[in-house]
Write a protein that holds these residues in place. Structure first.
Motif, PDB file in Angstrom:
ATOM      1  N   ARG A  11      -3.271  -2.060   8.379  1.00 45.75           N
ATOM      2  CA  ARG A  11      -3.197  -3.396   8.763  1.00 45.75           C
ATOM      3  C   ARG A  11      -4.700  -3.719   9.249  1.00 45.75           C
ATOM      4  N   HIS A  12      -5.801  -3.318   8.045  1.00 47.04           N
ATOM      5  CA  HIS A  12      -7.107  -3.147   8.772  1.00 47.04           C
ATOM      6  C   HIS A  12      -7.864  -4.505   7.951  1.00 47.04           C
ATOM      7  N   ARG A  13      -7.230  -5.237   7.107  1.00 46.07           N
ATOM      8  CA  ARG A  13      -7.702  -6.361   6.457  1.00 46.07           C
ATOM      9  C   ARG A  13      -6.804  -7.263   6.268  1.00 46.07           C
ATOM     10  N   PHE A  14      -6.960  -8.755   6.077  1.00 48.64           N
ATOM     11  CA  PHE A  14      -6.320  -9.765   5.214  1.00 48.64           C
ATOM     12  C   PHE A  14      -7.100 -10.479   4.095  1.00 48.64           C
ATOM     13  N   ILE A  15      -6.336 -10.505   3.094  1.00 49.21           N
ATOM     14  CA  ILE A  15      -6.647 -11.141   1.770  1.00 49.21           C
ATOM     15  C   ILE A  15      -5.714 -12.287   1.378  1.00 49.21           C
ATOM     16  N   ASN A  16      -5.929 -13.364   1.248  1.00 49.61           N
ATOM     17  CA  ASN A  16      -4.969 -14.477   0.963  1.00 49.61           C
ATOM     18  C   ASN A  16      -3.744 -14.476   1.805  1.00 49.61           C
ATOM     19  N   ASP A  17      -3.758 -14.068   3.294  1.00 45.65           N
ATOM     20  CA  ASP A  17      -2.793 -13.995   4.253  1.00 45.65           C
ATOM     21  C   ASP A  17      -2.081 -12.914   3.989  1.00 45.65           C
TER      22      ASP A  17
ATOM     23  N   SER B 271      -1.508  -8.916   4.549  1.00 39.96           N
ATOM     24  CA  SER B 271      -2.277  -7.776   5.540  1.00 39.96           C
ATOM     25  C   SER B 271      -2.284  -6.402   4.658  1.00 39.96           C
ATOM     26  N   TYR B 272      -3.398  -5.487   4.660  1.00 39.37           N
ATOM     27  CA  TYR B 272      -3.776  -4.342   3.554  1.00 39.37           C
ATOM     28  C   TYR B 272      -3.843  -3.283   4.591  1.00 39.37           C
ATOM     29  N   ASP B 273      -3.317  -2.029   3.930  1.00 39.07           N
ATOM     30  CA  ASP B 273      -3.538  -0.845   4.770  1.00 39.07           C
ATOM     31  C   ASP B 273      -4.580  -0.184   3.782  1.00 39.07           C
ATOM     32  N   GLY B 274      -5.324   0.792   4.332  1.00 39.71           N
ATOM     33  CA  GLY B 274      -6.532   1.587   3.679  1.00 39.71           C
ATOM     34  C   GLY B 274      -6.488   3.032   3.636  1.00 39.71           C
TER      35      GLY B 274
ATOM     36  N   PRO C   6      -0.923  -3.384   0.081  1.00 40.99           N
ATOM     37  CA  PRO C   6      -0.336  -4.344   0.867  1.00 40.99           C
ATOM     38  C   PRO C   6       0.504  -3.587   2.093  1.00 40.99           C
ATOM     39  N   THR C   7       0.360  -3.836   3.160  1.00 42.59           N
ATOM     40  CA  THR C   7       1.069  -3.352   4.393  1.00 42.59           C
ATOM     41  C   THR C   7       2.613  -3.422   4.024  1.00 42.59           C
TER      42      THR C   7
END
Length: 536
Positions: free
Chosen positions: A233-239, A241-244, A262-263
Protein backbone atom coordinates in the motif's frame (compact mmCIF):
# COMPACT_ATOMS: atom_id res chain seq x y z
CA UNK A 1 44.72 -53.75 -19.48
CA UNK A 2 41.51 -53.45 -17.41
CA UNK A 3 41.66 -52.26 -13.83
CA UNK A 4 39.18 -53.38 -11.19
CA UNK A 5 37.72 -50.50 -9.20
CA UNK A 6 38.61 -52.23 -5.95
CA UNK A 7 42.26 -52.46 -7.06
CA UNK A 8 42.59 -48.69 -6.82
CA UNK A 9 44.25 -47.25 -3.68
CA UNK A 10 41.75 -46.95 -0.81
CA UNK A 11 42.33 -43.17 -0.60
CA UNK A 12 41.30 -42.78 -4.25
CA UNK A 13 38.23 -45.01 -3.81
CA UNK A 14 37.16 -42.96 -0.79
CA UNK A 15 37.65 -39.70 -2.73
CA UNK A 16 35.44 -41.02 -5.55
CA UNK A 17 32.75 -42.36 -3.23
CA UNK A 18 32.64 -39.12 -1.23
CA UNK A 19 31.16 -37.39 -4.29
CA UNK A 20 28.14 -39.73 -4.38
CA UNK A 21 24.72 -39.00 -2.99
CA UNK A 22 23.35 -40.89 -0.02
CA UNK A 23 21.32 -43.31 -2.20
CA UNK A 24 24.44 -43.88 -4.33
CA UNK A 25 26.53 -44.78 -1.29
CA UNK A 26 23.79 -47.11 -0.06
CA UNK A 27 23.77 -48.84 -3.48
CA UNK A 28 27.56 -49.26 -3.33
CA UNK A 29 27.29 -50.94 0.05
CA UNK A 30 25.07 -53.58 -1.54
CA UNK A 31 27.45 -54.40 -4.39
CA UNK A 32 30.27 -56.09 -2.48
CA UNK A 33 31.50 -56.85 1.03
CA UNK A 34 34.82 -54.98 0.57
CA UNK A 35 33.01 -51.79 -0.46
CA UNK A 36 30.53 -52.20 2.40
CA UNK A 37 33.40 -52.58 4.87
CA UNK A 38 35.32 -49.65 3.41
CA UNK A 39 32.29 -47.33 3.66
CA UNK A 40 31.54 -48.40 7.23
CA UNK A 41 35.13 -47.99 8.42
CA UNK A 42 36.04 -44.77 6.60
CA UNK A 43 35.65 -41.65 8.77
CA UNK A 44 35.50 -39.53 5.63
CA UNK A 45 32.59 -41.49 4.16
CA UNK A 46 30.78 -41.74 7.49
CA UNK A 47 30.99 -37.97 7.79
CA UNK A 48 29.70 -37.58 4.21
CA UNK A 49 26.79 -39.90 5.03
CA UNK A 50 25.99 -38.06 8.26
CA UNK A 51 26.10 -34.60 6.63
CA UNK A 52 23.68 -35.66 3.90
CA UNK A 53 21.40 -37.50 6.33
CA UNK A 54 21.34 -34.48 8.65
CA UNK A 55 20.76 -31.94 5.88
CA UNK A 56 23.95 -29.93 6.43
CA UNK A 57 26.94 -28.75 4.40
CA UNK A 58 30.49 -29.16 5.65
CA UNK A 59 32.37 -25.98 6.50
CA UNK A 60 35.72 -26.66 4.86
CA UNK A 61 37.34 -23.64 6.55
CA UNK A 62 36.80 -25.11 10.01
CA UNK A 63 39.92 -26.09 11.94
CA UNK A 64 38.13 -28.89 13.81
CA UNK A 65 39.53 -32.36 13.02
CA UNK A 66 37.38 -34.93 11.21
CA UNK A 67 36.65 -37.27 14.16
CA UNK A 68 35.54 -34.29 16.26
CA UNK A 69 33.37 -33.01 13.38
CA UNK A 70 31.62 -36.36 13.15
CA UNK A 71 31.03 -36.47 16.91
CA UNK A 72 29.68 -32.91 16.92
CA UNK A 73 27.35 -33.65 14.02
CA UNK A 74 25.91 -36.77 15.67
CA UNK A 75 25.42 -34.92 18.96
CA UNK A 76 23.82 -31.99 17.13
CA UNK A 77 21.38 -34.27 15.28
CA UNK A 78 20.46 -36.11 18.49
CA UNK A 79 19.85 -32.82 20.31
CA UNK A 80 17.27 -31.67 17.77
CA UNK A 81 15.65 -35.10 17.63
CA UNK A 82 15.32 -35.46 21.41
CA UNK A 83 14.89 -31.80 22.38
CA UNK A 84 18.14 -32.01 24.27
CA UNK A 85 18.40 -28.33 25.18
CA UNK A 86 19.91 -28.47 28.67
CA UNK A 87 21.04 -24.84 29.08
CA UNK A 88 19.08 -21.60 29.27
CA UNK A 89 20.15 -17.95 29.43
CA UNK A 90 17.99 -14.82 29.63
CA UNK A 91 19.24 -12.03 27.41
CA UNK A 92 16.66 -9.30 27.94
CA UNK A 93 13.78 -8.21 30.12
CA UNK A 94 11.54 -5.19 30.55
CA UNK A 95 11.84 -3.77 27.01
CA UNK A 96 9.01 -1.74 25.43
CA UNK A 97 8.70 -2.60 21.76
CA UNK A 98 8.15 -0.36 18.77
CA UNK A 99 4.77 -0.13 17.09
CA UNK A 100 5.95 -2.58 14.43
CA UNK A 101 6.60 -5.25 17.05
CA UNK A 102 7.01 -7.98 14.46
CA UNK A 103 10.48 -6.60 13.74
CA UNK A 104 12.43 -9.40 15.37
CA UNK A 105 14.72 -11.99 13.84
CA UNK A 106 17.27 -14.69 14.65
CA UNK A 107 19.96 -15.22 12.02
CA UNK A 108 23.26 -17.10 12.34
CA UNK A 109 23.38 -16.75 16.10
CA UNK A 110 22.44 -13.06 16.12
CA UNK A 111 19.13 -11.96 17.66
CA UNK A 112 17.83 -8.60 16.41
CA UNK A 113 14.95 -6.33 17.32
CA UNK A 114 13.95 -2.71 16.81
CA UNK A 115 14.44 -0.25 19.68
CA UNK A 116 11.28 1.57 20.74
CA UNK A 117 13.20 4.22 22.67
CA UNK A 118 14.48 5.62 19.36
CA UNK A 119 11.06 6.24 17.77
CA UNK A 120 10.54 9.79 16.46
CA UNK A 121 7.77 11.92 17.95
CA UNK A 122 4.31 10.77 16.79
CA UNK A 123 5.84 7.87 14.86
CA UNK A 124 5.68 4.13 15.57
CA UNK A 125 8.87 2.88 13.92
CA UNK A 126 12.30 2.81 15.52
CA UNK A 127 15.33 4.53 14.03
CA UNK A 128 17.85 2.10 15.48
CA UNK A 129 18.40 -1.62 15.84
CA UNK A 130 19.53 -3.60 18.87
CA UNK A 131 21.19 -6.98 18.46
CA UNK A 132 22.91 -9.60 20.57
CA UNK A 133 25.48 -12.13 19.39
CA UNK A 134 24.68 -15.45 21.06
CA UNK A 135 27.36 -17.88 22.20
CA UNK A 136 27.23 -21.58 21.35
CA UNK A 137 26.92 -22.30 25.07
CA UNK A 138 26.26 -19.86 27.92
CA UNK A 139 28.76 -19.33 30.70
CA UNK A 140 26.79 -16.60 32.47
CA UNK A 141 24.02 -14.19 31.52
CA UNK A 142 26.49 -11.35 31.76
CA UNK A 143 28.31 -12.64 28.69
CA UNK A 144 25.40 -11.64 26.42
CA UNK A 145 25.38 -7.93 25.68
CA UNK A 146 23.24 -5.77 23.41
CA UNK A 147 24.84 -3.73 20.65
CA UNK A 148 23.16 -0.89 18.75
CA UNK A 149 23.13 0.33 15.14
CA UNK A 150 21.82 3.87 14.77
CA UNK A 151 20.17 4.12 11.36
CA UNK A 152 18.77 7.64 11.79
CA UNK A 153 15.63 6.90 9.76
CA UNK A 154 12.48 4.94 10.46
CA UNK A 155 13.12 1.20 10.02
CA UNK A 156 10.26 -0.72 8.41
CA UNK A 157 12.11 -3.94 7.57
CA UNK A 158 15.47 -5.66 7.36
CA UNK A 159 17.36 -8.76 6.24
CA UNK A 160 20.78 -9.90 7.43
CA UNK A 161 23.67 -12.12 6.33
CA UNK A 162 25.94 -12.03 9.41
CA UNK A 163 28.05 -15.08 8.64
CA UNK A 164 28.52 -14.65 4.91
CA UNK A 165 29.01 -10.89 4.64
CA UNK A 166 28.78 -9.30 8.11
CA UNK A 167 25.90 -7.45 6.45
CA UNK A 168 22.48 -6.12 7.34
CA UNK A 169 20.16 -4.28 4.94
CA UNK A 170 17.42 -1.95 6.21
CA UNK A 171 14.28 -0.72 4.51
CA UNK A 172 13.77 2.83 5.75
CA UNK A 173 11.05 5.45 5.42
CA UNK A 174 11.69 9.21 5.59
CA UNK A 175 8.88 11.78 5.71
CA UNK A 176 9.41 14.68 3.33
CA UNK A 177 8.19 18.28 3.79
CA UNK A 178 7.62 17.90 7.55
CA UNK A 179 5.23 15.02 7.08
CA UNK A 180 2.95 16.85 4.61
CA UNK A 181 4.41 15.26 1.47
CA UNK A 182 5.32 11.74 0.39
CA UNK A 183 7.65 9.33 2.20
CA UNK A 184 10.97 8.32 0.68
CA UNK A 185 11.64 4.57 0.78
CA UNK A 186 15.31 3.54 0.72
CA UNK A 187 17.56 0.53 1.33
CA UNK A 188 20.61 1.10 3.54
CA UNK A 189 23.31 -1.61 3.60
CA UNK A 190 25.84 -1.61 6.44
CA UNK A 191 28.30 -3.85 8.27
CA UNK A 192 26.52 -5.47 11.20
CA UNK A 193 29.64 -5.31 13.37
CA UNK A 194 30.23 -1.56 12.97
CA UNK A 195 27.10 0.05 11.48
CA UNK A 196 29.29 1.65 8.79
CA UNK A 197 28.34 1.57 5.11
CA UNK A 198 29.22 -1.83 3.68
CA UNK A 199 32.47 -1.96 1.74
CA UNK A 200 31.31 -4.71 -0.64
CA UNK A 201 28.52 -2.64 -2.20
CA UNK A 202 28.64 0.02 -4.88
CA UNK A 203 25.61 1.90 -3.54
CA UNK A 204 25.24 1.69 0.27
CA UNK A 205 22.03 3.74 0.04
CA UNK A 206 19.56 2.72 -2.68
CA UNK A 207 16.57 4.91 -3.49
CA UNK A 208 13.56 2.62 -4.02
CA UNK A 209 10.47 4.79 -4.43
CA UNK A 210 8.34 7.50 -2.88
CA UNK A 211 5.18 6.46 -1.05
CA UNK A 212 2.18 8.74 -0.83
CA UNK A 213 0.96 7.22 2.41
CA UNK A 214 2.52 5.45 5.34
CA UNK A 215 3.66 1.97 4.36
CA UNK A 216 1.36 -0.69 5.76
CA UNK A 217 3.82 -3.57 5.51
CA UNK A 218 7.35 -4.18 4.25
CA UNK A 219 9.30 -7.40 3.82
CA UNK A 220 12.87 -8.01 2.67
CA UNK A 221 14.54 -11.27 1.58
CA UNK A 222 18.03 -12.07 0.28
CA UNK A 223 19.24 -14.92 -1.95
CA UNK A 224 22.85 -14.78 -3.11
CA UNK A 225 23.42 -11.37 -4.71
CA UNK A 226 19.68 -10.71 -5.04
CA UNK A 227 17.68 -8.65 -2.56
CA UNK A 228 13.89 -8.51 -2.83
CA UNK A 229 11.68 -5.96 -1.11
CA UNK A 230 7.89 -5.93 -0.87
CA UNK A 231 6.13 -2.67 0.04
CA UNK A 232 2.41 -2.83 0.77
CA UNK A 233 0.00 0.00 0.00
CA UNK A 234 2.62 2.49 -1.02
CA UNK A 235 0.72 4.47 -3.66
CA UNK A 236 -2.76 5.32 -4.99
CA UNK A 237 -3.68 5.56 -8.67
CA UNK A 238 -7.32 6.43 -9.49
CA UNK A 239 -8.29 5.57 -5.90
CA UNK A 240 -6.73 2.10 -6.18
CA UNK A 241 -4.06 1.14 -3.65
CA UNK A 242 -0.94 -0.53 -5.07
CA UNK A 243 1.76 -2.80 -3.69
CA UNK A 244 5.30 -2.69 -5.01
CA UNK A 245 7.93 -5.41 -5.49
CA UNK A 246 11.55 -4.52 -6.21
CA UNK A 247 14.42 -6.93 -6.86
CA UNK A 248 17.99 -5.63 -6.75
CA UNK A 249 21.50 -6.90 -7.20
CA UNK A 250 22.43 -5.53 -3.79
CA UNK A 251 26.19 -5.51 -4.43
CA UNK A 252 25.86 -3.38 -7.57
CA UNK A 253 22.78 -1.43 -6.47
CA UNK A 254 21.14 -2.44 -9.77
CA UNK A 255 17.35 -2.76 -10.10
CA UNK A 256 16.45 -6.05 -11.85
CA UNK A 257 12.67 -6.26 -11.38
CA UNK A 258 10.01 -3.67 -10.55
CA UNK A 259 6.35 -4.74 -10.35
CA UNK A 260 3.33 -2.79 -9.11
CA UNK A 261 0.06 -4.61 -8.49
CA UNK A 262 -3.27 -3.63 -6.92
CA UNK A 263 -3.35 -4.36 -3.20
CA UNK A 264 -5.01 -7.69 -2.22
CA UNK A 265 -3.92 -9.60 -5.35
CA UNK A 266 -0.59 -10.83 -3.97
CA UNK A 267 -0.03 -11.80 -0.37
CA UNK A 268 3.73 -12.25 -0.09
CA UNK A 269 6.84 -13.38 -1.95
CA UNK A 270 9.80 -15.74 -1.62
CA UNK A 271 13.16 -15.81 -3.36
CA UNK A 272 13.55 -19.44 -4.43
CA UNK A 273 16.96 -18.91 -6.02
CA UNK A 274 19.10 -16.06 -7.32
CA UNK A 275 17.04 -16.14 -10.57
CA UNK A 276 13.56 -17.35 -9.54
CA UNK A 277 11.03 -15.70 -7.23
CA UNK A 278 7.53 -16.68 -6.15
CA UNK A 279 4.39 -14.61 -5.59
CA UNK A 280 1.39 -15.87 -3.61
CA UNK A 281 -1.64 -14.86 -5.68
CA UNK A 282 -4.52 -14.97 -3.19
CA UNK A 283 -7.03 -13.71 -5.78
CA UNK A 284 -6.47 -16.60 -8.20
CA UNK A 285 -5.36 -18.90 -5.34
CA UNK A 286 -2.05 -20.05 -6.76
CA UNK A 287 1.71 -19.68 -6.60
CA UNK A 288 3.28 -17.78 -9.48
CA UNK A 289 6.93 -18.49 -10.31
CA UNK A 290 8.85 -15.75 -12.14
CA UNK A 291 12.27 -15.37 -13.68
CA UNK A 292 14.09 -12.10 -13.04
CA UNK A 293 15.40 -12.31 -16.62
CA UNK A 294 12.94 -10.27 -18.67
CA UNK A 295 13.05 -7.46 -21.20
CA UNK A 296 10.28 -5.42 -19.60
CA UNK A 297 11.74 -5.27 -16.10
CA UNK A 298 8.69 -6.82 -14.46
CA UNK A 299 9.95 -10.38 -14.43
CA UNK A 300 8.83 -13.19 -16.72
CA UNK A 301 6.15 -15.52 -15.40
CA UNK A 302 7.16 -19.15 -15.82
CA UNK A 303 4.25 -21.10 -14.36
CA UNK A 304 1.20 -20.92 -12.12
CA UNK A 305 0.95 -23.65 -9.48
CA UNK A 306 -2.72 -23.91 -8.60
CA UNK A 307 -3.75 -24.58 -5.00
CA UNK A 308 -6.75 -26.72 -3.96
CA UNK A 309 -10.01 -25.08 -5.11
CA UNK A 310 -11.91 -23.21 -2.40
CA UNK A 311 -15.63 -23.51 -1.74
CA UNK A 312 -17.81 -20.56 -2.86
CA UNK A 313 -17.77 -17.51 -0.58
CA UNK A 314 -14.42 -18.46 0.94
CA UNK A 315 -11.46 -16.13 0.54
CA UNK A 316 -7.83 -16.76 1.36
CA UNK A 317 -5.37 -14.41 3.02
CA UNK A 318 -1.64 -15.09 2.95
CA UNK A 319 -0.22 -13.99 6.30
CA UNK A 320 3.42 -14.99 5.88
CA UNK A 321 5.99 -16.91 3.84
CA UNK A 322 9.17 -18.28 5.33
CA UNK A 323 12.24 -20.15 4.09
CA UNK A 324 16.02 -20.22 4.57
CA UNK A 325 17.47 -18.47 1.55
CA UNK A 326 20.47 -20.05 -0.21
CA UNK A 327 23.50 -17.85 0.24
CA UNK A 328 26.48 -19.94 -0.86
CA UNK A 329 29.88 -20.24 0.79
CA UNK A 330 31.42 -17.49 2.86
CA UNK A 331 33.32 -15.05 0.61
CA UNK A 332 36.63 -13.41 1.51
CA UNK A 333 34.92 -10.24 2.74
CA UNK A 334 33.28 -12.21 5.53
CA UNK A 335 36.66 -13.36 6.74
CA UNK A 336 38.10 -9.84 6.73
CA UNK A 337 35.06 -8.24 8.38
CA UNK A 338 34.31 -10.55 11.29
CA UNK A 339 32.07 -9.36 14.10
CA UNK A 340 34.55 -8.16 16.65
CA UNK A 341 32.01 -8.50 19.43
CA UNK A 342 30.94 -12.07 18.64
CA UNK A 343 31.33 -14.28 21.72
CA UNK A 344 31.99 -17.45 19.72
CA UNK A 345 34.61 -18.41 17.10
CA UNK A 346 33.45 -18.89 13.51
CA UNK A 347 34.26 -22.61 13.53
CA UNK A 348 32.36 -23.40 16.74
CA UNK A 349 30.31 -25.78 14.58
CA UNK A 350 32.05 -27.22 11.50
CA UNK A 351 28.88 -27.49 9.39
CA UNK A 352 25.92 -25.35 8.42
CA UNK A 353 22.34 -26.15 7.50
CA UNK A 354 22.04 -26.82 3.75
CA UNK A 355 19.71 -24.07 2.55
CA UNK A 356 19.32 -25.71 -0.88
CA UNK A 357 17.22 -28.45 0.77
CA UNK A 358 15.16 -25.98 2.81
CA UNK A 359 11.43 -26.04 3.25
CA UNK A 360 9.17 -23.19 2.20
CA UNK A 361 6.37 -22.52 4.67
CA UNK A 362 3.20 -20.51 4.03
CA UNK A 363 0.67 -19.30 6.57
CA UNK A 364 -2.90 -19.00 5.23
CA UNK A 365 -6.11 -17.78 6.78
CA UNK A 366 -9.26 -18.83 4.91
CA UNK A 367 -12.62 -17.31 5.81
CA UNK A 368 -16.19 -16.80 4.58
CA UNK A 369 -16.73 -13.94 7.10
CA UNK A 370 -18.47 -16.38 9.46
CA UNK A 371 -15.98 -19.18 9.96
CA UNK A 372 -12.22 -19.00 9.70
CA UNK A 373 -9.52 -21.61 9.23
CA UNK A 374 -5.80 -21.27 9.73
CA UNK A 375 -3.36 -23.52 7.86
CA UNK A 376 0.33 -24.02 7.46
CA UNK A 377 1.37 -25.24 4.02
CA UNK A 378 4.85 -26.80 3.82
CA UNK A 379 6.86 -28.02 0.85
CA UNK A 380 10.52 -28.13 -0.13
CA UNK A 381 11.87 -25.25 -2.18
CA UNK A 382 13.32 -27.76 -4.65
CA UNK A 383 9.83 -29.22 -5.13
CA UNK A 384 8.61 -25.81 -6.25
CA UNK A 385 11.58 -25.31 -8.57
CA UNK A 386 11.27 -28.80 -10.07
CA UNK A 387 7.81 -27.94 -11.44
CA UNK A 388 9.57 -25.76 -14.02
CA UNK A 389 10.76 -28.92 -15.78
CA UNK A 390 7.25 -30.38 -15.86
CA UNK A 391 6.05 -30.53 -19.53
CA UNK A 392 2.60 -29.38 -18.41
CA UNK A 393 4.11 -26.06 -17.32
CA UNK A 394 5.36 -25.40 -20.85
CA UNK A 395 2.16 -26.56 -22.55
CA UNK A 396 -0.47 -24.88 -20.39
CA UNK A 397 1.39 -22.26 -18.35
CA UNK A 398 -0.21 -23.64 -15.20
CA UNK A 399 -0.28 -26.93 -13.29
CA UNK A 400 -3.37 -28.08 -11.40
CA UNK A 401 -3.01 -28.87 -7.71
CA UNK A 402 -3.49 -32.62 -8.13
CA UNK A 403 -0.70 -32.73 -10.74
CA UNK A 404 2.01 -31.27 -8.52
CA UNK A 405 1.03 -30.74 -4.88
CA UNK A 406 -0.17 -33.77 -2.89
CA UNK A 407 2.99 -35.96 -2.85
CA UNK A 408 5.42 -33.11 -2.09
CA UNK A 409 3.49 -31.01 0.44
CA UNK A 410 1.76 -31.09 3.81
CA UNK A 411 -1.27 -29.10 4.97
CA UNK A 412 -1.37 -28.60 8.74
CA UNK A 413 -4.50 -27.20 10.39
CA UNK A 414 -3.04 -24.92 12.99
CA UNK A 415 -3.65 -21.78 15.06
CA UNK A 416 0.08 -21.06 15.02
CA UNK A 417 1.07 -17.41 14.76
CA UNK A 418 4.16 -17.14 12.57
CA UNK A 419 3.46 -13.63 11.30
CA UNK A 420 5.95 -11.95 13.61
CA UNK A 421 8.80 -14.43 13.61
CA UNK A 422 11.21 -16.13 11.26
CA UNK A 423 11.01 -19.65 12.62
CA UNK A 424 12.34 -21.90 9.83
CA UNK A 425 15.87 -23.18 9.55
CA UNK A 426 16.69 -25.52 6.70
CA UNK A 427 14.15 -28.35 6.80
CA UNK A 428 12.90 -27.55 10.31
CA UNK A 429 10.46 -25.13 11.80
CA UNK A 430 9.45 -24.55 15.42
CA UNK A 431 6.16 -23.52 16.99
CA UNK A 432 4.45 -22.98 20.29
CA UNK A 433 0.72 -22.71 20.92
CA UNK A 434 -0.51 -19.22 21.73
CA UNK A 435 -0.80 -18.59 25.46
CA UNK A 436 -4.27 -17.93 26.88
CA UNK A 437 -5.76 -17.55 30.40
CA UNK A 438 -6.64 -21.25 30.27
CA UNK A 439 -3.31 -22.27 28.83
CA UNK A 440 -0.39 -20.74 30.72
CA UNK A 441 2.33 -22.86 29.11
CA UNK A 442 2.76 -25.20 26.15
CA UNK A 443 5.36 -27.56 24.73
CA UNK A 444 7.65 -26.39 21.97
CA UNK A 445 7.22 -28.43 18.80
CA UNK A 446 9.94 -28.92 16.20
CA UNK A 447 8.85 -30.20 12.77
CA UNK A 448 11.62 -31.78 10.65
CA UNK A 449 10.91 -32.52 6.98
CA UNK A 450 14.29 -34.15 6.24
CA UNK A 451 13.34 -37.27 4.21
CA UNK A 452 16.51 -39.12 5.26
CA UNK A 453 15.68 -38.63 8.93
CA UNK A 454 12.16 -39.93 8.30
CA UNK A 455 13.51 -43.09 6.62
CA UNK A 456 16.15 -43.62 9.32
CA UNK A 457 13.56 -43.47 12.11
CA UNK A 458 11.09 -45.70 10.27
CA UNK A 459 13.85 -48.32 10.02
CA UNK A 460 15.03 -47.74 13.59
CA UNK A 461 12.09 -46.74 15.83
CA UNK A 462 14.32 -46.96 18.92
CA UNK A 463 15.73 -43.59 17.86
CA UNK A 464 12.38 -42.02 18.80
CA UNK A 465 12.74 -42.72 22.52
CA UNK A 466 13.84 -39.82 24.71
CA UNK A 467 13.28 -38.74 28.33
CA UNK A 468 12.97 -35.08 27.26
CA UNK A 469 10.66 -35.30 24.26
CA UNK A 470 7.80 -37.12 22.60
CA UNK A 471 8.93 -37.81 19.04
CA UNK A 472 7.03 -39.53 16.25
CA UNK A 473 7.10 -39.92 12.47
CA UNK A 474 4.07 -38.53 10.64
CA UNK A 475 3.70 -40.24 7.28
CA UNK A 476 0.98 -41.36 4.89
CA UNK A 477 -1.90 -39.39 3.43
CA UNK A 478 -3.57 -36.68 5.49
CA UNK A 479 -6.96 -35.55 4.25
CA UNK A 480 -8.82 -32.31 4.90
CA UNK A 481 -12.52 -33.15 4.61
CA UNK A 482 -15.44 -32.34 6.91
CA UNK A 483 -15.79 -28.68 7.71
CA UNK A 484 -12.87 -27.59 5.56
CA UNK A 485 -13.15 -24.61 3.20
CA UNK A 486 -11.99 -26.66 0.19
CA UNK A 487 -13.99 -28.27 -2.60
CA UNK A 488 -13.88 -32.03 -2.03
CA UNK A 489 -11.08 -33.89 -0.30
CA UNK A 490 -7.65 -32.33 -0.16
CA UNK A 491 -4.83 -34.69 0.67
CA UNK A 492 -1.10 -34.31 1.16
CA UNK A 493 1.55 -36.75 2.26
CA UNK A 494 4.95 -35.09 2.71
CA UNK A 495 6.31 -36.99 5.76
CA UNK A 496 7.97 -35.34 8.72
CA UNK A 497 9.28 -35.96 12.22
CA UNK A 498 7.47 -34.17 15.05
CA UNK A 499 9.42 -33.61 18.26
CA UNK A 500 7.43 -32.15 21.21
CA UNK A 501 9.20 -31.13 24.38
CA UNK A 502 7.94 -32.74 27.59
CA UNK A 503 8.69 -29.51 29.41
CA UNK A 504 6.23 -26.66 28.83
CA UNK A 505 7.06 -22.99 28.31
CA UNK A 506 5.20 -19.66 28.59
CA UNK A 507 6.63 -18.07 25.42
CA UNK A 508 4.56 -16.05 22.99
CA UNK A 509 6.84 -16.87 20.03
CA UNK A 510 9.82 -19.08 19.35
CA UNK A 511 12.69 -18.73 16.86
CA UNK A 512 15.27 -21.28 15.79
CA UNK A 513 18.62 -21.27 14.08
CA UNK A 514 21.30 -23.95 13.72
CA UNK A 515 22.30 -24.17 17.38
CA UNK A 516 19.51 -22.87 19.57
CA UNK A 517 15.87 -22.02 20.23
CA UNK A 518 14.96 -18.51 21.34
CA UNK A 519 11.72 -17.99 23.27
CA UNK A 520 10.14 -14.54 23.55
CA UNK A 521 7.61 -13.81 26.30
CA UNK A 522 5.37 -10.79 25.70
CA UNK A 523 2.34 -9.30 27.40
CA UNK A 524 -1.14 -10.13 26.00
CA UNK A 525 -1.20 -6.90 23.97
CA UNK A 526 2.16 -7.51 22.31
CA UNK A 527 3.63 -4.18 23.45
CA UNK A 528 5.89 -5.19 26.33
CA UNK A 529 8.69 -7.73 26.11
CA UNK A 530 8.96 -9.51 29.42
CA UNK A 531 12.07 -11.56 28.58
CA UNK A 532 14.01 -13.41 25.90
CA UNK A 533 15.34 -16.87 26.76
CA UNK A 534 17.96 -18.77 24.78
CA UNK A 535 17.77 -22.58 24.95
CA UNK A 536 21.04 -24.32 24.07
Amino acid sequence: MSVNFLDLPPELIIAILSMLSLPGLAACQLTSRPLNTLIKESLVLQYVIETQASGVDDCSASSICLPARLDKLKAWSHCWLSFGFDHKATISSGVTLSGLSWLHDLTDGVFLHSDESACPVNRSNSTRLKYASLASLPTSTGDIQWSTILVGREIIGWAALPREYDMIAFTTMTNLNDGEGPCRIEIIIVHLSTGAHHTAVTEPVIHVTESYQNVNYSKMDISGDMLGIWISRHRFINDISYDGFYLYNWKAGMLKVNRDSPTSIYGDFLLLSSDIFLFVNVQEWCFELYSCQSSGGGGRRLVKLMLPPLSPDYQAFNLACRNSSPTGPSPPVAQSQQRNNSPRPDDSIPFHVAADNAIAMFKFSISDHRFGYSYLFVTHRQSLLSTLSNPIATQRGHILWQDWGPPVSRWILSPLDIYRATITMGQRFASIQSISPLNESSPIRVYDFNPFLVRRLLLNPEGLESPTSMTRVVSGKATLTDGSPFVGEVWSELPYVLCSSKETFDYSYVFIDEERIVGMKMDPWGTFLDRIDVLY
